[in-house]
Write a protein that holds these residues in place. Structure first.
Motif, PDB file in Angstrom:
ATOM      1  N   ILE A  47      69.317 -65.722 -10.558  1.00  0.00           N
ATOM      2  CA  ILE A  47      70.765 -65.762 -10.330  1.00  0.00           C
ATOM      3  C   ILE A  47      71.323 -64.362 -10.115  1.00  0.00           C
ATOM      4  N   HIS A  48      70.814 -63.395 -10.865  1.00  0.00           N
ATOM      5  CA  HIS A  48      71.389 -62.041 -10.810  1.00  0.00           C
ATOM      6  C   HIS A  48      70.594 -61.082  -9.931  1.00  0.00           C
ATOM      7  N   LYS A  49      69.674 -61.650  -9.135  1.00  0.00           N
ATOM      8  CA  LYS A  49      68.887 -60.849  -8.186  1.00  0.00           C
ATOM      9  C   LYS A  49      68.223 -59.653  -8.860  1.00  0.00           C
ATOM     10  N   SER A  50      67.658 -59.914 -10.045  1.00  0.00           N
ATOM     11  CA  SER A  50      66.888 -58.884 -10.740  1.00  0.00           C
ATOM     12  C   SER A  50      65.418 -59.274 -10.722  1.00  0.00           C
ATOM     13  N   ASN A  51      64.568 -58.286 -10.921  1.00  0.00           N
ATOM     14  CA  ASN A  51      63.137 -58.573 -10.975  1.00  0.00           C
ATOM     15  C   ASN A  51      62.708 -58.773 -12.418  1.00  0.00           C
ATOM     16  N   PHE A  52      61.890 -59.809 -12.614  1.00  0.00           N
ATOM     17  CA  PHE A  52      61.448 -60.138 -13.966  1.00  0.00           C
ATOM     18  C   PHE A  52      60.043 -59.594 -14.237  1.00  0.00           C
ATOM     19  N   PHE A  53      59.895 -58.928 -15.372  1.00  0.00           N
ATOM     20  CA  PHE A  53      58.590 -58.429 -15.788  1.00  0.00           C
ATOM     21  C   PHE A  53      58.336 -58.852 -17.233  1.00  0.00           C
ATOM     22  N   SER A  54      57.064 -59.121 -17.531  1.00  0.00           N
ATOM     23  CA  SER A  54      56.738 -59.476 -18.906  1.00  0.00           C
ATOM     24  C   SER A  54      55.489 -58.715 -19.320  1.00  0.00           C
ATOM     25  N   ILE A  55      55.456 -58.314 -20.572  1.00  0.00           N
ATOM     26  CA  ILE A  55      54.278 -57.617 -21.098  1.00  0.00           C
ATOM     27  C   ILE A  55      53.064 -58.555 -20.974  1.00  0.00           C
ATOM     28  N   PRO A  56      51.909 -58.066 -20.517  1.00  0.00           N
ATOM     29  CA  PRO A  56      50.712 -58.912 -20.490  1.00  0.00           C
ATOM     30  C   PRO A  56      50.456 -59.491 -21.892  1.00  0.00           C
ATOM     31  N   LYS A  57      50.073 -60.789 -21.937  1.00  0.00           N
ATOM     32  CA  LYS A  57      49.931 -61.473 -23.229  1.00  0.00           C
ATOM     33  C   LYS A  57      49.107 -60.719 -24.259  1.00  0.00           C
ATOM     34  N   VAL A  58      47.966 -60.136 -23.831  1.00  0.00           N
ATOM     35  CA  VAL A  58      47.097 -59.448 -24.815  1.00  0.00           C
ATOM     36  C   VAL A  58      47.808 -58.330 -25.560  1.00  0.00           C
ATOM     37  N   PHE A  59      48.804 -57.718 -24.934  1.00  0.00           N
ATOM     38  CA  PHE A  59      49.486 -56.610 -25.603  1.00  0.00           C
ATOM     39  C   PHE A  59      50.877 -56.978 -26.112  1.00  0.00           C
ATOM     40  N   SER A  60      51.199 -58.288 -26.105  1.00  0.00           N
ATOM     41  CA  SER A  60      52.552 -58.676 -26.523  1.00  0.00           C
ATOM     42  C   SER A  60      52.728 -58.548 -28.038  1.00  0.00           C
ATOM     43  N   GLY A  61      51.711 -58.895 -28.799  1.00  0.00           N
ATOM     44  CA  GLY A  61      51.815 -58.797 -30.254  1.00  0.00           C
ATOM     45  C   GLY A  61      51.656 -57.357 -30.733  1.00  0.00           C
ATOM     46  N   ASP A  62      51.814 -57.158 -32.051  1.00  0.00           N
ATOM     47  CA  ASP A  62      51.667 -55.812 -32.619  1.00  0.00           C
ATOM     48  C   ASP A  62      50.260 -55.280 -32.365  1.00  0.00           C
ATOM     49  N   CYS A  63      50.146 -54.046 -31.891  1.00  0.00           N
ATOM     50  CA  CYS A  63      48.822 -53.464 -31.712  1.00  0.00           C
ATOM     51  C   CYS A  63      48.889 -51.937 -31.688  1.00  0.00           C
ATOM     52  N   GLY A  64      47.741 -51.328 -31.910  1.00  0.00           N
ATOM     53  CA  GLY A  64      47.655 -49.872 -31.960  1.00  0.00           C
ATOM     54  C   GLY A  64      47.989 -49.221 -30.628  1.00  0.00           C
ATOM     55  N   ALA A  65      47.723 -49.937 -29.517  1.00  0.00           N
ATOM     56  CA  ALA A  65      47.960 -49.345 -28.186  1.00  0.00           C
ATOM     57  C   ALA A  65      49.419 -48.927 -28.021  1.00  0.00           C
ATOM     58  N   GLN A  66      50.328 -49.724 -28.606  1.00  0.00           N
ATOM     59  CA  GLN A  66      51.754 -49.388 -28.527  1.00  0.00           C
ATOM     60  C   GLN A  66      52.002 -48.021 -29.163  1.00  0.00           C
ATOM     61  N   ILE A  67      51.416 -47.851 -30.343  1.00  0.00           N
ATOM     62  CA  ILE A  67      51.650 -46.627 -31.114  1.00  0.00           C
ATOM     63  C   ILE A  67      50.945 -45.435 -30.462  1.00  0.00           C
ATOM     64  N   SER A  68      49.757 -45.701 -29.955  1.00  0.00           N
ATOM     65  CA  SER A  68      48.973 -44.638 -29.350  1.00  0.00           C
ATOM     66  C   SER A  68      49.668 -44.105 -28.085  1.00  0.00           C
ATOM     67  N   TRP A  69      50.122 -45.026 -27.219  1.00  0.00           N
ATOM     68  CA  TRP A  69      50.754 -44.603 -25.965  1.00  0.00           C
ATOM     69  C   TRP A  69      52.074 -43.867 -26.231  1.00  0.00           C
ATOM     70  N   ASN A  70      52.898 -44.427 -27.115  1.00  0.00           N
ATOM     71  CA  ASN A  70      54.176 -43.758 -27.387  1.00  0.00           C
ATOM     72  C   ASN A  70      53.938 -42.416 -28.094  1.00  0.00           C
ATOM     73  N   GLY A  71      52.837 -42.334 -28.855  1.00  0.00           N
ATOM     74  CA  GLY A  71      52.464 -41.068 -29.490  1.00  0.00           C
ATOM     75  C   GLY A  71      52.217 -39.981 -28.445  1.00  0.00           C
ATOM     76  N   ILE A  72      51.510 -40.356 -27.375  1.00  0.00           N
ATOM     77  CA  ILE A  72      51.236 -39.398 -26.294  1.00  0.00           C
ATOM     78  C   ILE A  72      52.540 -38.950 -25.629  1.00  0.00           C
ATOM     79  N   GLN A  73      53.405 -39.929 -25.320  1.00  0.00           N
ATOM     80  CA  GLN A  73      54.685 -39.594 -24.677  1.00  0.00           C
ATOM     81  C   GLN A  73      55.508 -38.638 -25.536  1.00  0.00           C
ATOM     82  N   ALA A  74      55.588 -38.980 -26.831  1.00  0.00           N
ATOM     83  CA  ALA A  74      56.412 -38.195 -27.747  1.00  0.00           C
ATOM     84  C   ALA A  74      55.842 -36.784 -27.904  1.00  0.00           C
ATOM     85  N   PHE A  75      54.514 -36.711 -28.035  1.00  0.00           N
ATOM     86  CA  PHE A  75      53.875 -35.405 -28.211  1.00  0.00           C
ATOM     87  C   PHE A  75      54.123 -34.507 -26.994  1.00  0.00           C
ATOM     88  N   LYS A  76      53.982 -35.105 -25.789  1.00  0.00           N
ATOM     89  CA  LYS A  76      54.214 -34.323 -24.566  1.00  0.00           C
ATOM     90  C   LYS A  76      55.654 -33.809 -24.507  1.00  0.00           C
TER      91      LYS A  76
END
Lengths: 350, 211
Positions: A293-322
């Motif tokens: 309806i609002h002509k936006s593009n829909f994206f969803s996190i791939p199922k394997v990474f939707s729940g709590d996991c270390g990858a979330q923390i690891s990736w944001n750790g890299i971003q924050a450190f940089k």
């Protein structure tokens, strides 16, 4: 601190790569992930190992029991993550951990492990907000740049978009989260948590809609009335599949409406669905309808990474450190009530 | 010929004529992604509420567009066209005295509604329009009657959140101005208990703000 000295002298995007060991420990999951990024290459998730505390049938997470579970398996989970990543400890440059929000006793286990590694190997320690980390991993994996985000899980129900240095909240729950609604109803009906997958299966079996409280206040939602009524219907011997179907239709329609209001207000052309409940097909389907309806593009996190996991923390750790974020051990206390809109986001610009 | 003015989240607005007058046709369109029984219930009840509270608000001294025609079955309202600028835009083009004076007037409006036990339910800076040097309040689809302090506190809490998210630089000043206007009408003791209740509402949220 040899690495840190070398790194801080280098401009961003230098040839020097970063490898991060990230630890997630906010609730039921203890997760460790190794992510590596080269100077100009895409980040690579080398490993993502999870150990999930399982509460007794009909019970929720007991914070103390969950923290005991995490403490017991922490060392072996770290070892396994390193082994799967084929990365020796010497090749790890930074350690990140979920500092909050979450259950205090659980957070403290992850923090202790991260501090110990950081101190012993002289590595920078990076604190990460788990809500922000959910979003940032999803943004990296889907390639969206400036989305409106719906984060839905056991710990979160929030609509947010980035502006002037922070993730700003445009709608959220006034009481319990959508994940709590589903899990707590499940427990009342005798199932163990998380109930999400079984919930969707039951909902699929019904088309019989029962009128339930639909509570939307401005851009915010409230699920407590919906939970109370659903439990009562179950006690009154209404069919489980009819109740699940009706909770799903009502609760998700509330979320869809909040998203739609926020989308009309912030006028973004990308919607990103993130968090454990993102795995639900009906929710995805409703939000696709909103985006159409609002002509936006829909994206969803791939199922394997939707729940709590270390990858979330690891990736944001890299971003924050940089972006120059790190803490000393004395400043690394956990923050169980840390809101995502309190995080100074230095790695994004607009 | 009708011109579509806005496709909002909830309804579409068309500019039209009503017996020669400039008018707005607000229609709550069917949403196929929603379960059909729920969809119809929501669209009709909101149309009904909006028509009722546009009228009720005016009775207590809050300017609103005149309602010309209501068709609940089609979830459609035809109302007066109000030319002007939204409060949101007046805050974005910030001229301190001017912007804050209108925020204060918004506070007076909210207090008048609350004194009459009307909860707007969807207070945002987009729902106040400044037209011909008058403030007009719109979008009553989520309005309801309540005398509970809780509902009044949530009403303002929501506006507070919108202001913090959308106008973060001036947020403190805007909220202060709104509350000043509110106090002017509602009186000191009512405003005080409202503020106390807002703190409770805020703490009940998922993760509290450490402020």
């Amino acid at each position: 601190m040899k690495f840190l000295e070398t790194f801080t002298g280098e401009p961003e995007g230098s040839k020097l790569g970063i490898t991060c060991l990230g630890i997630e420990s906010t609730a039921h999951t203890f997760g460790v992930s190794i992510i590596s990024i080269g100077g100009n290459t895409k980040p690579e998730i080398l490993s993502d190992v999870r150990r999930v505390y399982q509460p007794e049938k009909g019970k929720g997470i007991h914070p103390r029991e969950a923290s005991r579970h995490h403490a017991k398996i922490a060392a072996s989970t770290v070892t396994e993550a390193l082994k799967k990543a084929k990365t020796p400890m010497e090749d790890i440059h930074i350690v990140s951990f979920s500092q909050g929000p979450g259950l205090g006793p659980c957070l403290r286990v992850g923090a202790v492990v991260a501090r110990s590694i950081s101190a012993y190997y002289h590595l920078p320690l990076i604190p990460v907000n788990h809500a922000v980390a959910h979003i940032e991993l999803a943004a990296m994996l889907t390639g969206v740049s400036d989305p409106l985000v719906l984060l839905v899980s056991g710990g979160h129900t929030v609509i947010t978009s980035f502006s002037s240095g922070r993730w700003r909240v445009f709608g959220e729950t006034l009481d319990i989260t959508i994940g709590q609604l589903i899990d707590q109803f499940g427990r009342a009906a005798g199932f163990s948590s998380p109930f999400g997958i079984a919930f969707e299966e039951y909902a699929k079996k019904s088309q019989n809609f029962i009128d339930l409280p639909y509570t939307i206040k401005g851009n915010d939602v409230s699920f407590s009335g919906l939970l109370t009524t659903s439990k009562r219907l179950f006690r009154d011997d209404k069919k489980l599949e009819d109740i699940c179907f009706s909770i799903q239709e009502t609760g998700f329609a509330m979320l869809a409406e909040s998203v739609e209001r926020a989308l009309a207000f912030v006028e973004k052309d990308e919607l990103l669905l993130v968090g454990g409940v993102a795995a639900n097909n009906r929710l995805q389907n409703m939000l696709q309808g909103v985006c159409k309806i609002h002509k936006s593009n829909f994206f969803s996190i791939p199922k394997v990474f939707s729940g709590d996991c270390g990858a979330q923390i690891s990736w944001n750790g890299i971003q924050a450190f940089k972006a120059g974020v790190s803490v000393g051990i004395s400043d690394s206390s956990v923050k169980p009530s840390w809101r995502l809109d309190e995080v100074d986001v230095k790695w994004r610009s607009n | 010929m009708e011109k579509q003015l806005k496709k909002g989240a909830e309804a579409s607005l068309y500019q039209t004529k009503w017996f020669g007058e400039e008018a707005i046709r607000k229609i709550r369109i069917l949403k196929t992604f929603r379960q059909s029984v729920l969809d119809l219930k929501l669209r009709q009840s909101r149309t009904r509420r909006e028509a009722l509270f546009l009228k009720e608000a005016r009775r207590v001294g809050v300017n609103t567009p005149l309602v010309y025609f209501v068709d609940v079955n089609k979830a459609e309202i035809i109302m007066q066209f109000i030319p002007g600028r939204r409060l949101k835009e007046i805050i974005d083009v910030y001229e301190e005295n001017f912007s804050l004076e209108w925020c204060k007037e918004a506070g007076r409006y909210i207090a008048r509604l609350h004194s009459a036990e009307i909860i707007h339910g969807d207070l945002t800076t987009s729902n106040f329009i400044i037209s011909d040097n008058r403030l007009i309040l719109i979008d009553f689809g989520l309005s309801f009657y309540s005398q509970r302090l809780e509902d009044k506190a949530i009403d303002i809490h929501l506006l507070n959140m919108v202001v913090k998210s959308a106008h973060n630089i001036y947020a403190e000043k805007i909220i202060h101005a709104v509350l000043m206007g509110y106090q002017e009408i509602a009186g000191e003791s009512s405003s005080h208990s409202l503020l106390e209740r807002m703190k409770i509402v805020e703490l009940r949220g998922r993760y509290k703000r450490d402020e």
